[in-house]
Every structure is written in C-alpha cells, then in structure tokens.
Scaffold this motif. Structure first.
Motif, PDB file in Angstrom:
ATOM      1  N   TYR A 153      10.410 -22.986  41.705  1.00 21.13           N
ATOM      2  CA  TYR A 153       9.661 -22.212  42.708  1.00 21.13           C
ATOM      3  C   TYR A 153      10.556 -21.867  43.889  1.00 21.13           C
ATOM      4  O   TYR A 153      10.581 -20.722  44.347  1.00 21.13           O
ATOM      5  CB  TYR A 153       8.445 -23.011  43.169  1.00 21.13           C
TER       6      TYR A 153
ATOM      7  N   ASP B 196      13.045 -19.179  43.066  1.00 20.04           N
ATOM      8  CA  ASP B 196      12.401 -17.943  42.600  1.00 20.04           C
ATOM      9  C   ASP B 196      12.702 -17.670  41.127  1.00 20.04           C
ATOM     10  O   ASP B 196      13.003 -16.551  40.729  1.00 20.04           O
ATOM     11  CB  ASP B 196      12.836 -16.752  43.455  1.00 20.04           C
TER      12      ASP B 196
ATOM     13  N   PRO C  59       8.704 -16.084  36.953  1.00 16.90           N
ATOM     14  CA  PRO C  59       8.390 -14.653  37.012  1.00 16.90           C
ATOM     15  C   PRO C  59       7.024 -14.390  37.640  1.00 16.90           C
ATOM     16  O   PRO C  59       6.037 -15.037  37.318  1.00 16.90           O
ATOM     17  CB  PRO C  59       8.395 -14.219  35.545  1.00 16.90           C
ATOM     18  N   GLY C  60       6.983 -13.433  38.549  1.00 21.97           N
ATOM     19  CA  GLY C  60       5.735 -13.042  39.184  1.00 21.97           C
ATOM     20  C   GLY C  60       5.315 -13.922  40.343  1.00 21.97           C
ATOM     21  O   GLY C  60       4.278 -13.678  40.951  1.00 21.97           O
ATOM     22  N   VAL C  61       6.081 -14.945  40.669  1.00 20.85           N
ATOM     23  CA  VAL C  61       5.743 -15.862  41.760  1.00 20.85           C
ATOM     24  C   VAL C  61       6.888 -15.836  42.764  1.00 20.85           C
ATOM     25  O   VAL C  61       8.038 -16.060  42.406  1.00 20.85           O
ATOM     26  CB  VAL C  61       5.530 -17.301  41.245  1.00 20.85           C
ATOM     27  N   ALA C  62       6.581 -15.523  44.019  1.00 24.54           N
ATOM     28  CA  ALA C  62       7.601 -15.480  45.070  1.00 24.54           C
ATOM     29  C   ALA C  62       7.370 -16.639  46.036  1.00 24.54           C
ATOM     30  O   ALA C  62       6.243 -16.898  46.456  1.00 24.54           O
ATOM     31  CB  ALA C  62       7.539 -14.158  45.815  1.00 24.54           C
TER      32      ALA C  62
ATOM     33  N   LYS D 198       9.471 -14.301  50.581  1.00 13.14           N
ATOM     34  CA  LYS D 198       8.607 -13.367  51.318  1.00 13.14           C
ATOM     35  C   LYS D 198       9.112 -13.159  52.741  1.00 13.14           C
ATOM     36  O   LYS D 198       9.089 -12.032  53.254  1.00 13.14           O
ATOM     37  CB  LYS D 198       7.174 -13.898  51.338  1.00 13.14           C
TER      38      LYS D 198
END
Length: 118
Positions: free
Chosen positions: A52, A55, A58-61, A66
């Motif tokens: 996490y 990064d 996939p699809g999770v920031a 951010k």
C-alpha cells in the motif's frame, strides 16, 4: 551403476509400512490447512501495508500518492518546461544541447524521420 543402488533403496522404502497411527494422519489432515491459513494471514499482514505504501496495489492510491499528485502542476507544457527524470526542485526550462534535433517526426506518407534529417 548408481541407478541400481537407487532402485534397491526405493524398493526398500516402498515395502515399508507406514508407522504412523491412523488417528494422527487424520488429525494432520485437519490441522495442516489451518496452520497454512494462519501462516498466510501472517504473511499478508506484513506484505499488504508495504504494498500500500509503495503503491503496488492496482487501483488503490496511498495518502502520500494523493498528496504528491495534488502538488504537481500539470500545465507546464505551454511554459517551455522540459521534464527530466530527476526532481532537483528547480525545473529545467531550456532544452539540453545534446537533445536538440532528436525529435522523431511522423511523415505524411508514413514512416519516421529525425528532426535533424529534415
């Protein structure tokens, strides 16, 4: 010659009867999947937070991603800013001399040519 010895050893091992009790074998069939699940959950608890932060999911920031995305100014294409791979803090506004004339241009009839060949 070593294959004969291996075959003899394999025959001795296969002729041996299992020495474990049947109740132990049935208990192991029930316990080992639980042990594997616990090890899997432990490994996931170590790997997922790192994935996490880096990064990698996939699809999770992450929150750091951010925050960095909010600080990037994407409208420099009209100001003559040349993007470089290294963020030194001060943007490069002049093209390096070794890059001059190296732009690939698509030809009307198809194909590509360097700007210096035009």
């Amino acid at each position: 010659f070593w294959l004969k010895g291996f075959k003899a050893l394999a025959a001795k091992v296969s002729a041996r009867k299992p020495e474990t009790a049947p109740w132990l074998a049935s208990a192991m069939e029930k316990v080992l999947p639980v042990v594997g699940g616990v090890i899997g959950i432990w490994a996931a608890s170590k790997v997922i937070p790192i994935a996490y932060q880096w990064d990698m999911i996939p699809g999770v920031a992450s929150d750091a991603y951010k925050a960095k995305a909010k600080s990037i100014n994407y409208n420099h294409y009209s100001n003559g800013i040349v993007y470089s791979a290294y963020d030194s803090g001060e943007p490069i506004s002049e093209m390096p001399p070794e890059c001059a004339g190296k732009m690939l241009l698509k030809q009307k009839g198809g194909g590509w040519k360097l700007q210096s060949e035009m």
